[in-house]
Design a protein around this motif. Structure first.
Motif, PDB file in Angstrom:
ATOM      1  N   GLY A  41       0.823  -1.212   0.000  1.00  0.00           N
ATOM      2  CA  GLY A  41       0.000   0.000   0.000  1.00  0.00           C
ATOM      3  C   GLY A  41       0.853   1.256   0.000  1.00  0.00           C
ATOM      4  N   PHE A  42       1.919   1.241   0.791  1.00  0.00           N
ATOM      5  CA  PHE A  42       2.823   2.388   0.829  1.00  0.00           C
ATOM      6  C   PHE A  42       3.498   2.590  -0.519  1.00  0.00           C
ATOM      7  CE2 PHE A  42       6.970   4.327   1.676  1.00  0.00           C
ATOM      8  CZ  PHE A  42       6.567   5.482   2.317  1.00  0.00           C
ATOM      9  N   TRP A  62       1.019   4.071  -2.907  1.00  0.00           N
ATOM     10  CA  TRP A  62       0.792   5.463  -2.535  1.00  0.00           C
ATOM     11  C   TRP A  62       1.942   6.346  -3.025  1.00  0.00           C
ATOM     12  CZ3 TRP A  62       2.523   7.917   2.472  1.00  0.00           C
ATOM     13  CH2 TRP A  62       1.974   9.194   2.632  1.00  0.00           C
ATOM     14  N   GLN A 109       1.841   6.728  -6.777  1.00  0.00           N
ATOM     15  CA  GLN A 109       0.796   7.647  -7.227  1.00  0.00           C
ATOM     16  C   GLN A 109       1.126   9.096  -6.891  1.00  0.00           C
ATOM     17  OE1 GLN A 109      -2.971   6.239  -5.796  1.00  0.00           O
ATOM     18  NE2 GLN A 109      -3.013   4.538  -7.234  1.00  0.00           N
ATOM     19  N   ILE A 110       1.938   9.331  -5.897  1.00  0.00           N
ATOM     20  CA  ILE A 110       2.365  10.704  -5.607  1.00  0.00           C
ATOM     21  C   ILE A 110       3.175  11.250  -6.785  1.00  0.00           C
ATOM     22  CG2 ILE A 110       4.006  12.037  -4.216  1.00  0.00           C
ATOM     23  CD1 ILE A 110       2.900  10.658  -1.763  1.00  0.00           C
TER      24      ILE A 110
END
Length: 57
Positions: free
Chosen positions: A40-41, A44, A47-48
């Motif tokens: 998940g990290f 994330w 996507q940043i």
């Protein structure tokens, strides 16, 4: 001295049961949490830098 009721096989069986319970109760849940959280990290962070998924602009 040695307990006559405790054989090396009984001792090994007890050690294996304790190890099994440690793996099932502690190790696997911690590893599952770490893997899912790490994935998940990573998504994330990806996507940043690349933006959210969607149709091309």
């Amino acid at each position: 001295m040695d307990d006559p009721d405790t054989t090396p096989l009984d001792v090994r069986r007890t050690q294996e049961l304790k190890l099994f319970l440690f793996i099932v109760v502690l190790l696997f849940p911690i590893l599952a949490f770490a893997v899912v959280g790490g994935y998940g990290f990573a998504v994330w962070m990806f996507q940043i830098f690349t933006g959210p998924p969607g149709p091309p602009a």
